[in-house]
Design a protein around this motif. Structure first.
Motif, PDB file in Angstrom:
ATOM      1  N   ASN A 139     -20.060  -4.282  13.072  1.00  0.00           N
ATOM      2  CA  ASN A 139     -19.421  -3.256  12.068  1.00  0.00           C
ATOM      3  C   ASN A 139     -18.174  -2.859  12.308  1.00  0.00           C
ATOM      4  OD1 ASN A 139     -21.726  -2.621   9.843  1.00  0.00           O
ATOM      5  ND2 ASN A 139     -22.953  -2.233  11.773  1.00  0.00           N
ATOM      6  N   ALA A 140     -17.737  -3.164  13.776  1.00  0.00           N
ATOM      7  CA  ALA A 140     -16.455  -2.739  14.150  1.00  0.00           C
ATOM      8  C   ALA A 140     -15.116  -3.065  13.243  1.00  0.00           C
ATOM      9  CB  ALA A 140     -16.093  -3.267  15.690  1.00  0.00           C
ATOM     10  N   SER A 141     -15.098  -4.472  13.144  1.00  0.00           N
ATOM     11  CA  SER A 141     -13.946  -4.649  12.265  1.00  0.00           C
ATOM     12  C   SER A 141     -13.833  -4.323  10.860  1.00  0.00           C
ATOM     13  CB  SER A 141     -13.806  -6.236  12.338  1.00  0.00           C
ATOM     14  OG  SER A 141     -13.880  -6.792  13.287  1.00  0.00           O
ATOM     15  N   PRO A 142     -15.167  -4.436  10.032  1.00  0.00           N
ATOM     16  CA  PRO A 142     -14.978  -3.517   8.718  1.00  0.00           C
ATOM     17  C   PRO A 142     -14.918  -2.332   8.690  1.00  0.00           C
ATOM     18  CG  PRO A 142     -16.908  -5.089   9.011  1.00  0.00           C
ATOM     19  CD  PRO A 142     -16.375  -5.058  10.435  1.00  0.00           C
ATOM     20  N   SER A 143     -15.266  -1.471   9.556  1.00  0.00           N
ATOM     21  CA  SER A 143     -14.977  -0.190   9.886  1.00  0.00           C
ATOM     22  C   SER A 143     -13.208   0.069  10.122  1.00  0.00           C
ATOM     23  CB  SER A 143     -15.819   0.330  11.139  1.00  0.00           C
ATOM     24  OG  SER A 143     -17.057   0.585  10.859  1.00  0.00           O
ATOM     25  N   TRP A 144     -12.799  -0.807  10.837  1.00  0.00           N
ATOM     26  CA  TRP A 144     -11.285  -0.597  11.044  1.00  0.00           C
ATOM     27  C   TRP A 144     -10.795  -0.939   9.698  1.00  0.00           C
ATOM     28  CZ3 TRP A 144     -11.436  -4.333  16.014  1.00  0.00           C
ATOM     29  CH2 TRP A 144     -12.052  -3.514  16.826  1.00  0.00           C
ATOM     30  N   LEU A 145     -11.210  -1.771   8.824  1.00  0.00           N
ATOM     31  CA  LEU A 145     -10.448  -2.247   7.654  1.00  0.00           C
ATOM     32  C   LEU A 145     -10.462  -1.015   6.840  1.00  0.00           C
ATOM     33  CD1 LEU A 145      -9.209  -4.208   5.581  1.00  0.00           C
ATOM     34  CD2 LEU A 145     -11.656  -4.859   4.976  1.00  0.00           C
ATOM     35  N   LEU A 146     -11.657  -0.237   6.458  1.00  0.00           N
ATOM     36  CA  LEU A 146     -12.021   0.777   5.579  1.00  0.00           C
ATOM     37  C   LEU A 146     -11.186   2.147   6.258  1.00  0.00           C
ATOM     38  CD1 LEU A 146     -15.784   0.886   5.256  1.00  0.00           C
ATOM     39  CD2 LEU A 146     -14.047  -0.133   3.568  1.00  0.00           C
ATOM     40  N   SER A 147     -11.195   2.154   7.817  1.00  0.00           N
ATOM     41  CA  SER A 147     -10.162   3.550   7.975  1.00  0.00           C
ATOM     42  C   SER A 147      -8.589   3.085   7.804  1.00  0.00           C
ATOM     43  CB  SER A 147     -10.672   3.890   9.209  1.00  0.00           C
ATOM     44  OG  SER A 147     -10.270   2.797  10.196  1.00  0.00           O
ATOM     45  N   GLY A 148      -8.530   1.852   8.110  1.00  0.00           N
ATOM     46  CA  GLY A 148      -6.888   1.423   7.889  1.00  0.00           C
ATOM     47  C   GLY A 148      -6.444   1.696   6.476  1.00  0.00           C
ATOM     48  N   ILE A 149      -7.285   1.410   5.507  1.00  0.00           N
ATOM     49  CA  ILE A 149      -6.920   1.756   4.106  1.00  0.00           C
ATOM     50  C   ILE A 149      -6.607   3.289   3.921  1.00  0.00           C
ATOM     51  CG2 ILE A 149      -8.029   1.739   1.563  1.00  0.00           C
ATOM     52  CD1 ILE A 149      -9.289  -0.853   2.347  1.00  0.00           C
ATOM     53  N   VAL A 150      -7.505   4.114   4.426  1.00  0.00           N
ATOM     54  CA  VAL A 150      -7.258   5.602   4.301  1.00  0.00           C
ATOM     55  C   VAL A 150      -6.060   5.686   5.131  1.00  0.00           C
ATOM     56  CG1 VAL A 150      -8.353   7.814   4.841  1.00  0.00           C
ATOM     57  CG2 VAL A 150      -9.908   5.998   4.066  1.00  0.00           C
ATOM     58  N   GLN A 151      -5.774   5.556   6.373  1.00  0.00           N
ATOM     59  CA  GLN A 151      -4.467   5.772   7.105  1.00  0.00           C
ATOM     60  C   GLN A 151      -3.423   5.190   6.358  1.00  0.00           C
ATOM     61  OE1 GLN A 151      -5.663   3.583  10.777  1.00  0.00           O
ATOM     62  NE2 GLN A 151      -7.110   5.241  11.365  1.00  0.00           N
TER      63      GLN A 151
END
Length: 459
Positions: A55-67
Motif C-alpha cells: 500500500n506504500a506507493s498507492p498511499s503516496w500517490l493519493l497524498s501527493g494529489i492532496v499535497q
C-alpha cells in the motif's frame, strides 16, 4: 550573485533554519509513523510486512494529489503575505480548504470501495492480498481529517508558521506508538520493575496498525484545522467567503502541474514496486523495510524545501527576486551538506538500521545491501527535493513535472528493467536505477534554478 555559494551567509542561513527546523522535526515525526509501523509489524513476519508495503506507493500517490492542492494554495498565500495582504490570504485559504475537504472525501470513498483492487494492481502475492486490502480500508477512515490537515499545514507554512505543523507531527507520532502497542498485539503480560503486568491488546495485527495510523493522523489533522480558530493564528481564515472561481483557477493553475508531477513519480513508483514484488516475498519485505530507513535519511530535506517555498514565495510577493534566489540557494546548500553526512552515516550503520525493523536474517541481509545503495542517493535527494520546493514557491510547477516525467519513466523504469530483469541483478539493480533517476532529476532541477527564469512565473 551566485545562488550556489558555499560561503556562509549567517543572516540568510538563520532565517532558513528558523523555518526549516520545525519542519524537519515534524517530518521526522510523521515518517516515524511508518517506521514504527514497520518495526512493530516486522515481528509478525515478512508476509505482514509485505501486506503493508503493497500500500506504500498507492498511499503516496493519493497524498501527493492532496499535497499538490496545498502547493497551489501555498504559492498564492505566500505571495499575498509577502505583499502584506493577509486579509486576501485568509479569503484564499477558506476557498482552498473547501477544495481540500471535498477532495479528501472523494479519496476516502474511492479507497473504502476500491481497496481490494490495490494489491491486484500492485501484483501482490495472492496470499497477502486480503490483509493488504483490509489495511488500506482501515487507513482510509482517517483520510478526510488527515488530508485536510495536510493542506492546512501547507497554507500556514506558506504564511510563515512552521511550529504548529511540527506539534501536529509529534501528536500524531505519539498517538501512533501507543495505539500500535494496543491494537496490533494480543493481550499479554509485560515485565516492569520485577512485576508482571497484564496489558490489553486488540490482536488486530496488520489491521491494527492501519487503525492506529488512521486515528493518529486524523486527530493530528483535526488539531491543525482547529489551530486556524486561534486568535494568534498566522492565517485569519475568512470562513464565510463566497465561492470565487477565479481564485480557484489561480490555485489550480499551480496545483495541477504539481499533481501531475506527483502522479508521474508515484505511478512510476507503483510500477517499480510491481517489478520488485516479482523477486520474492523476502526481497520485497527488505525493499519496503529499507524504504523506511531511506525515508528517515531524506526527510530533513522536506524541512528545507518548505523553508525555500515560503521564503521564495514571500520575497517574490514583496518584489524582491534577488532575495528569493538567495534564500532558495542557501536552503539548497544547507540541505546538501546535511544529507551528504546522513548518507555516510547510513552506509556505515546499515546493518544496525535494518535490524531495528525486522528479526528475519534474510530480510536483514538484503536490506543492508539496499540501504548502502541508497546512501549514495542522499545528496541527489537534497537537490531534487529542495530545488523543487524553491520552484514551487515561485509557482513554477510545469517544468518540474516534465523533469519528473523524464527521470522517472525515462531513467528509473528503463534502467530498472535493464539492470534488475535483463541483467539479472534483481532488487539491487532496481535500487541502482532509483539512484540514477534521482541523479538526473536533481541535475535538471539545478540547471533550472540556476537559469533563474522561474522568478517571472505567474501565480
Amino acid at each position: 550573485m551566485s545562488v550556489f555559494s558555499f560561503s556562509a551567509n549567517r543572516a540568510a542561513d538563520q532565517k532558513v533554519l528558523r523555518l526549516a527546523w520545525p519542519c524537519i522535526l515534524e517530518n521526522l515525526a510523521v515518517i516515524m509513523i511508518s517506521f514504527i509501523d514497520a518495526a512493530m509489524i516486522g515481528v509478525l513476519g515478512p508476509a505482514a510486512t509485505a501486506a503493508v508495503g503493497v500500500n506504500a506507493s498507492p498511499s503516496w500517490l493519493l497524498s501527493g494529489i492532496v499535497q499538490a492542492l496545498g502547493v497551489g494554495g501555498t504559492a498564492l498565500v505566500a505571495r499575498l503575505v509577502g505583499a502584506g495582504d493577509r486579509a486576501e490570504a485568509g479569503r484564499v485559504s477558506a476557498l482552498v480548504l473547501r477544495m481540500a475537504a471535498a477532495l479528501s472525501l472523494a479519496i476516502t470513498l474511492l479507497m473504502l470501495f476500491g481497496a481490494p483492487a490495490v494489491p491486484v494492481i500492485m501484483n501482490a502475492d495472492p496470499a497477502i492480498r486480503q490483509e493488504a486490502a483490509a489495511y488500506m480500508r482501515y487507513l482510509a477512515l482517517g483520510f478526510v481529517l488527515h488530508y485536510t490537515g495536510i493542506v492546512v499545514g501547507a497554507l500556514i507554512r506558506g504564511a510563515g508558521d512552521t511550529r504548529t505543523p511540527m506539534i501536529s507531527g509529534f501528536l500524531s507520532n505519539g498517538l501512533n506508538v501507543v495505539l500500535n502497542f494496543l491494537f496490533i498485539y494480543e493481550p499479554r503480560h509485560i515485565s516492569l520493575l520485577g512485576l508482571s503486568l497484564p496489558v490489553w491488546g486488540a490482536g488486530m495485527g496488520v489491521r491494527g496498525a492501519a487503525a492506529a495510523s488512521a486515528l493518529a493522523t486524523g486527530i493530528s489533522g483535526l488539531y491543525l484545522i482547529l489551530s486556524l480558530c486561534r486568535k494568534n493564528s498566522v492565517l485569519k481564515v475568512q470562513w464565510k467567503t463566497k465561492w470565487d472561481g477565479q481564485v480557484a483557477r489561480r490555485v489550480l493553475r499551480v496545483a495541477y502541474p504539481a499533481a501531475l508531477e506527483r502522479a508521474a513519480i508515484n505511478l512510476g513508483q507503483m510500477l517499480f514496486a510491481r517489478m520488485v514484488s516479482s523477486v520474492g516475498v523476502a526481497a520485497f519485505a527488505a525493499h519496503n523495510q529499507s524504504i523506511q530507513v531511506e525515508s528517515l535519511g531524506y526527510m530533513p530535506a522536506y524541512g528545507f524545501s518548505v523553508a525555500a517555498t515560503a521564503l521564495v514565495g514571500q520575497n517574490l510577493g514583496a518584489g524582491k527576486p534577488d532575495q528569493a534566489k538567495k534564500y532558495g540557494g542557501r536552503a539548497l546548500i544547507l540541505c546538501l551538506l546535511l544529507l551528504s553526512v546522513i548518507g555516510v552515516v547510513m552506509f556505515i550503520f546499515a546493518p544496525f538500521l535494518i535490524s531495528l525493523l525486522t528479526p528475519d536474517a534474510e530480510v536483514r541481509r538484503i536490506g543492508t545491501m539496499l540501504i548502502r545503495i541508497c546512501a549514495f542517493e542522499q545528496p541527489f535527494n537534497a537537490l531534487s527535493i529542495v530545488g523543487s520546493g524553491a520552484l514551487r514557491g515561485a509557482g513554477d510547477t510545469k517544468v518540474p513535472f516534465l523533469y519528473a516525467l523524464v527521470s522517472m519513466w525515462g531513467v528509473r523504469i528503463v534502467f530498472a528493467y535493464l539492470l534488475g530483469t535483463v541483467l539479472g541483478l534483481g532488487v539491487a539493480g532496481f535500487w541502482w536505477a532509483m539512484v540514477a533517476d534521482l541523479g538526473v532529476r536533481s541535475l535538471l532541477l539545478m540547471l533550472r534554478f540556476r537559469q533563474g527564469g522561474w522568478v517571472y512565473a505567474k501565480v
